[in-house]
Design a protein around this motif. Structure first.
Motif, mmCIF file in Angstrom:
data_model
loop_
_atom_site.group_PDB
_atom_site.id
_atom_site.type_symbol
_atom_site.label_atom_id
_atom_site.label_comp_id
_atom_site.label_asym_id
_atom_site.label_seq_id
_atom_site.Cartn_x
_atom_site.Cartn_y
_atom_site.Cartn_z
ATOM 1 N N SER A 130 1.041 -1.063 -0.143
ATOM 2 C CA SER A 130 -0.673 -0.248 0.022
ATOM 3 C C SER A 130 1.007 1.507 0.035
ATOM 4 O O SER A 130 1.835 1.211 1.362
ATOM 5 C CB SER A 130 -1.387 0.297 1.657
ATOM 6 O OG SER A 130 -1.913 1.337 1.361
ATOM 7 N N TRP A 164 -0.128 3.927 2.740
ATOM 8 C CA TRP A 164 0.247 3.222 4.349
ATOM 9 C C TRP A 164 1.927 4.593 4.441
ATOM 10 O O TRP A 164 1.952 4.604 5.806
ATOM 11 C CB TRP A 164 0.271 2.018 4.492
ATOM 12 C CG TRP A 164 -1.093 1.976 5.581
ATOM 13 C CD1 TRP A 164 -1.467 1.363 4.645
ATOM 14 C CD2 TRP A 164 -1.044 2.365 6.716
ATOM 15 N NE1 TRP A 164 -2.670 1.198 5.902
ATOM 16 C CE2 TRP A 164 -2.797 2.045 6.846
ATOM 17 C CE3 TRP A 164 -0.317 3.008 7.419
ATOM 18 C CZ2 TRP A 164 -3.985 2.189 7.840
ATOM 19 C CZ3 TRP A 164 -1.222 2.969 9.047
ATOM 20 C CH2 TRP A 164 -2.600 2.760 9.334
ATOM 21 N N TYR A 206 0.548 7.051 5.436
ATOM 22 C CA TYR A 206 -0.027 7.429 6.731
ATOM 23 C C TYR A 206 1.219 7.370 7.922
ATOM 24 O O TYR A 206 1.079 8.141 8.664
ATOM 25 C CB TYR A 206 -1.071 6.929 6.778
ATOM 26 C CG TYR A 206 -2.107 6.659 5.659
ATOM 27 C CD1 TYR A 206 -2.244 7.975 5.157
ATOM 28 C CD2 TYR A 206 -2.813 5.441 5.430
ATOM 29 C CE1 TYR A 206 -3.008 8.065 4.167
ATOM 30 C CE2 TYR A 206 -4.136 5.665 4.624
ATOM 31 C CZ TYR A 206 -4.225 7.220 4.068
ATOM 32 O OH TYR A 206 -4.980 7.536 3.049
#
Length: 484
Positions: A170, A173, A176
């Motif tokens: 991902s 992420w 994030y």
């Protein structure tokens, strides 16, 4: 040893708070930055943006150039407004900037987002350096800045190491985690950070006048011809150095078979290999790139002790030459073990040369202009990012770009394959070419490697570093000894 322990214990709490914030900031920054080039040019079906190498170079060089140029002015803002207020603003911009980079997908918006993020970094960067300076003395500054440099590299290792393990799953992420990591610094700035004393005259002087004075200060330092020539030479060093971020992750992702590294690690430590490796049984380029900071953490004290007996210029020439060998190895092989050996060599050269750069600037500055000279030493770093972008864009693409070289073979064979678009990604193009040529993915990669020799890019990057060594030698032997 007891003296070192005594010095470490003498540092005030705010020294450790500042260093801890530096660690988390570097963790957040390098966690995305080591993977940023891959994110920009990777195939859209992987969640990346699919930009051209030239678009990647424009984004990375423009934003990072500003990151190193703006502290000249943002440091003045922090002195005027207050460190805590600027840190709070910086963290807010960091968080929103990481979010924007994970959300936007057009070239213009991504460029604007990265510039915005660079401004956040430029607000942060001079504050922590100033805090280390304010909380150390002439007797403790060497150890204090050594701890500071260690914190930078701990963050610079952890961030990419984690990002390398997750970006294949991902891309979101990656950003994030950077958002979460930088958010942790709010705990330190709100509850533990103590505002240092400030010169009251800074509050009264108009901010515009502060900026004008900063520009005048640069002008004063740059009247020294020999110093300016030295800074110009060092642009070549930083241009070669920055390929670790601009080109290396892309090169490894395209050309290097890391399955042998995965298998060797799995044989010794299966859990670690499975945790940081991919489902295909490989180690990502980002994880491999994080080893530069890892090697610095382990060997910096030893290397510093080794080169401390040499004059700064001699140490820099030796270090940059070693770095040239390392950068050459990083781009010359498909075997991941040779690539890692290249990173180790690169990091040894970095450890020998980069700290000596700062030491040399401080040693040649007139006693009453040391701060002035140190303030201008960022200029070759900033320009190095600009030129790093130039040689990692179209120049890199035409020499080592996997899709560019494949298109040459496709045209030579007269094959009909649609152009890359939103609906037909870079991976689609590669897979279609492999199908039409009757090759597997690895077979086609090796065919292009053998017939188009993308590894020749090593000569350019190593050559840039060697040119810095030659120029420094001439500078040392002839320019410094001249009367001009």
């Amino acid at each position: 040893m007891s003296g070192i322990v005594k010095t470490i214990k003498s540092f005030p709490k705010v020294f450790w708070v500042s260093n801890t914030m530096e660690l988390f900031e570097r963790w957040a920054w390098y966690g995305f930055y080591m993977a940023f080039a891959l994110y920009l040019v990777g195939s859209k079906d992987t969640g990346a943006l699919g930009f051209t190498p030239n678009e990647k170079s424009i984004i990375m060089s423009t934003g990072t150039w500003l990151l190193y140029l703006l502290p000249l002015f943002t440091g003045a803002i922090a002195d005027r407004v207050g460190y805590k207020k600027v840190l709070i603003l910086s963290y807010a911009m960091y968080i929103s900037g990481y979010w924007m980079l994970s959300t936007f997908n057009s070239f213009s918006l991504v460029l604007a987002s990265y510039i915005y993020l660079a401004v956040a970094g430029a607000l942060f960067k001079p504050i922590i350096s100033a805090m280390i300076s304010k909380t150390t003395t002439s007797e403790t500054s060497s150890i204090g800045f050594g701890i500071f440099y260690m914190m930078i590299n701990i963050g610079g290792f952890i961030g990419p190491f984690i990002a390398g393990a997750i970006y294949k799953k991902s891309w979101d992420w990656v950003f994030y985690i950077s958002m979460i990591t930088i958010s942790i610094n709010y705990i330190f700035v709100f509850f533990f950070f103590k505002e240092p004393g400030r010169d009251e005259s800074n509050k009264k002087e108009p901010l515009g006048q502060v900026f004008i004075q900063a520009l005048k200060n640069i002008g004063v330092a740059l009247r020294n011809f020999k110093y300016v020539l030295f800074l110009i030479i060092m642009i070549a060093f930083w241009t070669a150095f920055n390929q670790l971020y601009f080109s290396f992750p892309v090169f490894v992702d395209d050309w290097v078979d890391t399955s042998n590294l995965y298998n060797a690690l799995h044989a010794v430590w299966p859990w670690l290999a499975e945790s940081i490796g991919t489902p295909e049984g490989t180690i990502t380029a980002v994880t491999i790139g994080s080893l530069d900071a890892f090697f610095i953490i382990i060997f910096q004290i030893w290397i510093s002790g080794l080169v401390m007996r040499y004059k700064p210029l001699n140490a820099m020439m030796s270090g940059i030459f070693v770095l040239a060998i390392g950068v050459g190895m990083m781009f010359a092989f498909q075997n991941s073990f040779f690539v890692i050996l290249g990173i180790l060599t690169f990091s040894i050269g970095e450890m020998a040369s980069s700290p000596k750069f700062t030491e040399y600037v401080g040693s040649i500055a007139p006693p009453d202009k040391k701060a002035l000279y140190m303030g201008t030493s960022f200029l070759p770093i900033a320009m190095g990012y600009l030129f790093a972008g130039v040689v990692s864009g179209d120049i890199y693409d035409k020499a080592a770009g996997k899709l560019y070289l494949l298109k040459q073979e496709v045209a030579k064979r007269g094959l009909s394959i649609p152009e890359v678009s939103d609906s037909f990604t870079k991976n689609d193009y590669w897979n279609k070419a492999a199908e039409l040529m009757g090759m597997s993915d690895s077979e086609l990669t090796n065919f292009i490697w053998i017939n188009y020799n993308p590894s020749k890019i090593w000569m350019l990057y190593a050559g840039i570093a060697v040119s810095a060594v030659i120029a420094l030698f001439i500078y040392d032997k002839f320019i410094l000894k001249s009367k001009a």
